[in-house]
Scaffold this motif. Structure first.
Motif, PDB file in Angstrom:
ATOM      1  N   THR A 182      58.942  60.702   0.209  1.00 38.87           N
ATOM      2  CA  THR A 182      59.932  60.592  -0.879  1.00 38.87           C
ATOM      3  C   THR A 182      61.087  61.555  -0.636  1.00 38.87           C
ATOM      4  OG1 THR A 182      58.247  59.920  -2.456  1.00 38.87           O
ATOM      5  CG2 THR A 182      60.262  60.845  -3.375  1.00 38.87           C
ATOM      6  N   ASN A 184      64.654  62.608  -2.655  1.00 36.37           N
ATOM      7  CA  ASN A 184      65.527  62.443  -3.834  1.00 36.37           C
ATOM      8  C   ASN A 184      65.096  61.263  -4.704  1.00 36.37           C
ATOM      9  OD1 ASN A 184      66.952  64.557  -2.722  1.00 36.37           O
ATOM     10  ND2 ASN A 184      68.425  63.226  -1.701  1.00 36.37           N
ATOM     11  N   ASN A 185      63.826  61.227  -5.024  1.00 33.54           N
ATOM     12  CA  ASN A 185      63.221  60.180  -5.861  1.00 33.54           C
ATOM     13  C   ASN A 185      63.316  58.779  -5.254  1.00 33.54           C
ATOM     14  OD1 ASN A 185      64.762  62.187  -8.116  1.00 33.54           O
ATOM     15  ND2 ASN A 185      62.554  61.932  -8.257  1.00 33.54           N
ATOM     16  N   GLY A 186      63.579  58.709  -3.978  1.00 29.00           N
ATOM     17  CA  GLY A 186      63.675  57.395  -3.335  1.00 29.00           C
ATOM     18  C   GLY A 186      63.021  57.417  -1.964  1.00 29.00           C
ATOM     19  N   PHE A 214      54.647  63.191  -0.068  1.00 24.97           N
ATOM     20  CA  PHE A 214      55.649  63.525  -1.086  1.00 24.97           C
ATOM     21  C   PHE A 214      55.484  64.993  -1.476  1.00 24.97           C
ATOM     22  CE2 PHE A 214      53.306  63.908  -5.131  1.00 24.97           C
ATOM     23  CZ  PHE A 214      52.044  63.528  -4.699  1.00 24.97           C
ATOM     24  N   TRP A 216      56.719  66.334  -5.074  1.00 21.90           N
ATOM     25  CA  TRP A 216      56.471  66.527  -6.505  1.00 21.90           C
ATOM     26  C   TRP A 216      56.551  65.255  -7.337  1.00 21.90           C
ATOM     27  CZ3 TRP A 216      60.058  68.700  -3.338  1.00 21.90           C
ATOM     28  CH2 TRP A 216      61.372  68.253  -3.446  1.00 21.90           C
ATOM     29  N   SER A 217      57.257  64.239  -6.884  1.00 21.87           N
ATOM     30  CA  SER A 217      57.347  63.044  -7.742  1.00 21.87           C
ATOM     31  C   SER A 217      56.817  61.790  -7.039  1.00 21.87           C
ATOM     32  CB  SER A 217      58.784  62.829  -8.213  1.00 21.87           C
ATOM     33  OG  SER A 217      59.655  62.740  -7.091  1.00 21.87           O
ATOM     34  N   GLU A 219      58.001  58.810  -5.383  1.00 20.84           N
ATOM     35  CA  GLU A 219      58.358  57.425  -5.735  1.00 20.84           C
ATOM     36  C   GLU A 219      58.328  56.441  -4.562  1.00 20.84           C
ATOM     37  OE1 GLU A 219      60.044  60.087  -6.621  1.00 20.84           O
ATOM     38  OE2 GLU A 219      60.582  60.018  -8.736  1.00 20.84           O
ATOM     39  N   LYS A 241      49.423  57.899  -1.482  1.00 23.69           N
ATOM     40  CA  LYS A 241      50.374  59.022  -1.490  1.00 23.69           C
ATOM     41  C   LYS A 241      49.608  60.307  -1.195  1.00 23.69           C
ATOM     42  CE  LYS A 241      51.964  58.556  -5.790  1.00 23.69           C
ATOM     43  NZ  LYS A 241      52.870  58.775  -6.948  1.00 23.69           N
TER      44      LYS A 241
END
Ligand SMILES: Cc1cc2nc3c(=O)[nH]c(=O)nc-3n(C[C@H](O)[C@H](O)[C@H](O)COP(=O)(O)O)c2cc1C
Length: 278
Positions: A182, A184-186, A214, A216-217, A219, A241
């Motif tokens: 991941t 920048n959230n992408g 990843f 922390w998020s 996506e 993940k």
């Protein structure tokens, strides 16, 4: 249409791959001028199929189909049948691009017949990108899982493989396993770009799965799953993940993912129905 000593017949081949594409058949010489079909982006001083290296020729023909014609496969299927039904003796196929088939025109006709039905070669592709190798470690463990099941695979790092070459393998592969961390959230731009490109070419009849590291998020896996669902791939795993660098247990989960995809491919080979899990 008679030209005096020569007779031309025409077969409309709309959207292969241009709205006004058309085949022209020269009856007396049994030549099919095939417009944008059966060609390659291969420029050489040699003009005929028997003058060039066969591996290079078929690779370039595959690359042309994979990158230009995959999305028109239903039309190719119809066209092949139409040409077969016309029972035209074909001595030579002369496309607009690339080499003229004079020794073995059946070879390219047979390849198109195969490509247009997306049969699948039973092989899995693990296509990934990675900044700091965590996703790459996962990719290698997934490959080990595929191997456990006796499945042939290819690891494809998008950093060193251009998307147009990757599509050659996608054309005949039975499973596509995508890996990306991941950012920048992408997704990483190379994976996002590859997916945009592959989606436009509309490959069909694929098993799919996604994985990635990843921080922390996380996506990216969901985004890859969504892209594959939009392409009607059958997702046989919910996606894997791993936070930051994978440890031994995480890599075992990757091996398991490889087993899951491998088993799905074995089931397909035996004619069993494989269901999507998401
Ligand atoms: C510039 C940058 C942006 C990132 N953005 C995210 C993010 O939005 N969400 C997240 O979960 N991880 C984010 N990460 C963390 C990476 O996904 C994480 O370090 C991952 O382990 C990298 O995997 P790789 O070794 O396969 O490249 C970011 C990393 C960098 C360098």
């Amino acid at each position: 249409m008679s030209l005096g000593e020569k007779t031309l017949s025409f077969v409309e081949t709309r959207m292969l791959h241009w709205p006004d594409s058309m085949f022209t058949y020269l009856k007396e010489d049994q030549i099919l001028f095939s417009s944008d079909a059966f060609g390659e982006h291969l420029a050489s001083s040699e003009r005929f199929d028997d003058e060039v290296n066969q591996d290079v020729l078929m690779y370039e023909a595959t690359k042309y189909y994979a990158n230009i014609l995959t999305l028109y496969s239903p039309l190719v299927k119809k066209l092949i049948k139409q040409v077969q039904d016309m029972h035209l003796p074909i001595k030579m196929i002369a496309p607009d691009h690339g080499i003229i088939w004079r020794k073995n025109p059946e070879k390219i006709l047979e390849a198109y017949s195969r490509w247009c039905v997306n049969e699948g070669n039973g092989k899995a592709l693990v296509i990934y990108d990675s900044m700091w190798h965590s996703t790459e470690m996962m990719a290698k463990s997934i490959a080990a899982g595929l191997l456990d099941k006796g499945i042939n695979y290819k690891l494809v790092n998008l950093q060193v493989n251009h998307r147009s070459n990757v599509m050659c393998d996608v054309l005949e592969a039975s499973a596509i396993i995508l890996g990306c961390p991941t950012l920048n959230n992408g997704m990483l731009p190379r994976m996002a770009g590859f997916l945009m490109y592959m989606r436009g070419l509309r490959p069909t009849n694929k098993i799919g799965a996604a994985f990635g590291s990843f921080g922390w998020s996380g996506e990216a896996v969901k985004l890859m799953n969504t892209a594959m669902k939009e392409m009607n791939f059958t997702l046989v795993h919910k996606g894997l993940k791993v936070q930051y660098v994978p440890e031994h247990g995480h890599l075992e989960e990757c091996v398991e993912l490889g087993h899951t995809v491998g088993q799905a491919l074995l089931d397909i080979k035996e004619g069993k129905e494989v269901e999507a899990v998401i």
